[in-house]
Motif scaffolding. Sequence first.
Motif, PDB file in Angstrom:
ATOM      1  N   ASN A 150      -9.153   0.272  -0.395  1.00 45.66           N
ATOM      2  CA  ASN A 150      -8.640   1.639  -0.451  1.00 45.66           C
ATOM      3  C   ASN A 150      -8.302   2.057   0.976  1.00 45.66           C
ATOM      4  OD1 ASN A 150      -9.165   1.611  -3.229  1.00 45.66           O
ATOM      5  ND2 ASN A 150     -11.247   2.331  -2.903  1.00 45.66           N
ATOM      6  N   GLN A 151      -7.024   2.062   1.261  1.00 44.16           N
ATOM      7  CA  GLN A 151      -6.535   2.192   2.628  1.00 44.16           C
ATOM      8  C   GLN A 151      -5.771   3.495   2.810  1.00 44.16           C
ATOM      9  OE1 GLN A 151      -6.727   1.646   5.914  1.00 44.16           O
ATOM     10  NE2 GLN A 151      -6.547  -0.567   5.653  1.00 44.16           N
TER      11      GLN A 151
ATOM     12  N   MET B 288      -3.688 -12.005  -1.496  1.00 42.05           N
ATOM     13  CA  MET B 288      -5.058 -11.625  -1.150  1.00 42.05           C
ATOM     14  C   MET B 288      -5.489 -10.298  -1.751  1.00 42.05           C
ATOM     15  SD  MET B 288      -5.351 -12.700   2.856  1.00 42.05           S
ATOM     16  CE  MET B 288      -3.909 -11.800   3.403  1.00 42.05           C
ATOM     17  N   VAL B 289      -4.540  -9.391  -2.013  1.00 41.89           N
ATOM     18  CA  VAL B 289      -4.888  -8.041  -2.457  1.00 41.89           C
ATOM     19  C   VAL B 289      -3.978  -7.603  -3.602  1.00 41.89           C
ATOM     20  CG1 VAL B 289      -3.424  -6.846  -0.765  1.00 41.89           C
ATOM     21  CG2 VAL B 289      -5.428  -5.700  -1.650  1.00 41.89           C
ATOM     22  N   GLU B 290      -4.587  -6.916  -4.553  1.00 39.70           N
ATOM     23  CA  GLU B 290      -3.828  -6.282  -5.631  1.00 39.70           C
ATOM     24  C   GLU B 290      -3.743  -4.803  -5.307  1.00 39.70           C
ATOM     25  OE1 GLU B 290      -4.126  -5.471 -10.415  1.00 39.70           O
ATOM     26  OE2 GLU B 290      -5.964  -5.795  -9.281  1.00 39.70           O
ATOM     27  N   ILE B 291      -2.531  -4.306  -5.132  1.00 37.61           N
ATOM     28  CA  ILE B 291      -2.340  -2.881  -4.885  1.00 37.61           C
ATOM     29  C   ILE B 291      -2.098  -2.232  -6.241  1.00 37.61           C
ATOM     30  CG2 ILE B 291      -0.920  -1.124  -3.768  1.00 37.61           C
ATOM     31  CD1 ILE B 291      -0.507  -3.116  -1.484  1.00 37.61           C
ATOM     32  N   GLN B 292      -2.960  -1.288  -6.578  1.00 35.50           N
ATOM     33  CA  GLN B 292      -2.925  -0.671  -7.900  1.00 35.50           C
ATOM     34  C   GLN B 292      -2.262   0.695  -7.906  1.00 35.50           C
ATOM     35  OE1 GLN B 292      -7.150  -0.833  -8.108  1.00 35.50           O
ATOM     36  NE2 GLN B 292      -7.177  -2.794  -9.205  1.00 35.50           N
TER      37      GLN B 292
ATOM     38  N   LYS C 251      -4.778   2.347  -3.319  1.00 35.88           N
ATOM     39  CA  LYS C 251      -6.006   1.855  -3.939  1.00 35.88           C
ATOM     40  C   LYS C 251      -5.700   0.465  -4.450  1.00 35.88           C
ATOM     41  CE  LYS C 251      -7.993   6.233  -5.085  1.00 35.88           C
ATOM     42  NZ  LYS C 251      -8.723   7.050  -6.007  1.00 35.88           N
ATOM     43  N   GLY C 252      -6.643  -0.429  -4.235  1.00 36.97           N
ATOM     44  CA  GLY C 252      -6.465  -1.795  -4.686  1.00 36.97           C
ATOM     45  C   GLY C 252      -7.775  -2.538  -4.631  1.00 36.97           C
ATOM     46  N   ARG C 253      -7.662  -3.863  -4.748  1.00 36.23           N
ATOM     47  CA  ARG C 253      -8.866  -4.690  -4.665  1.00 36.23           C
ATOM     48  C   ARG C 253      -8.486  -6.052  -4.098  1.00 36.23           C
ATOM     49  NH1 ARG C 253      -9.360  -8.705  -8.307  1.00 36.23           N
ATOM     50  NH2 ARG C 253      -7.866  -8.667 -10.005  1.00 36.23           N
TER      51      ARG C 253
ATOM     52  N   PHE D 180       9.561   1.856  -0.969  1.00 37.40           N
ATOM     53  CA  PHE D 180       8.469   1.097  -0.353  1.00 37.40           C
ATOM     54  C   PHE D 180       7.270   1.022  -1.288  1.00 37.40           C
ATOM     55  CE2 PHE D 180       4.737   0.531   2.279  1.00 37.40           C
ATOM     56  CZ  PHE D 180       5.141  -0.343   3.277  1.00 37.40           C
ATOM     57  N   THR D 181       6.854   2.159  -1.830  1.00 38.56           N
ATOM     58  CA  THR D 181       5.655   2.177  -2.677  1.00 38.56           C
ATOM     59  C   THR D 181       5.940   1.662  -4.089  1.00 38.56           C
ATOM     60  OG1 THR D 181       6.019   4.527  -3.196  1.00 38.56           O
ATOM     61  CG2 THR D 181       4.548   4.023  -1.353  1.00 38.56           C
ATOM     62  N   GLN D 182       7.003   2.138  -4.723  1.00 43.61           N
ATOM     63  CA  GLN D 182       7.268   1.776  -6.122  1.00 43.61           C
ATOM     64  C   GLN D 182       7.626   0.306  -6.296  1.00 43.61           C
ATOM     65  OE1 GLN D 182       5.634   4.586  -7.460  1.00 43.61           O
ATOM     66  NE2 GLN D 182       6.726   3.551  -9.081  1.00 43.61           N
TER      67      GLN D 182
END
Length: 186
Positions: free
Chosen positions: A148-149, A110-114, A137-139, A59-61
């Motif tokens: 940052n969620q 809409m969002v970049e997840i970093q 963390k993202g923007r 999910f994350t990677q």
Amino acid sequence: MNAYWFFENERLGRLFFEYYRLIGLEKEYQTNYRRNEEMTQSQQLEAGNSVPHQIMHGFTQLLLEGKLEQWLELYTTEAIFEFPYAPAGYPQKLEGKAAIANHLHNLLGMVEIQQFSEPVIIADSTKQQFVAEFTCKGRSFVTGKPYNQTYISVVSHKNGKIIHYKDYWNPMIVIESDLGGSKHDQ
């Protein structure tokens, strides 16, 4: 020491603990907490090979790597993805892999997840269900503001695939990031 002190964020730990108490799994939560405290590093690495850990790692990677088609393979065709705390104008329930894919494509516009933190997972193998706590963390691409969620997710799975994902996240972070939102994402 109470079980919820296991978590980095005390408030989330208490919420996590309270959730387990409400669904009648307080004892399992405390048992898993003690087990996590007692595990050696090699045991923790071995535990990372469990289905819940494999699902959350994917999910994350896969999201971070932009491998969206592979990310969608984590779900069954009829999977349900829910957002109980979604603010007005945002989807609260996605039904089926096609709806999840549409939402994901809109979200990633809409969002970049970093970055994602390593999820803390408490699993109930008899019910093929687990709860994961993690952060990202993202923007926002729209405003450049940080996104940052913190998430607490309740995930049901079958044969190694997600059948139901209930995602509890802070709607204020979405609003403060000015991500925009549309019921068309549903």
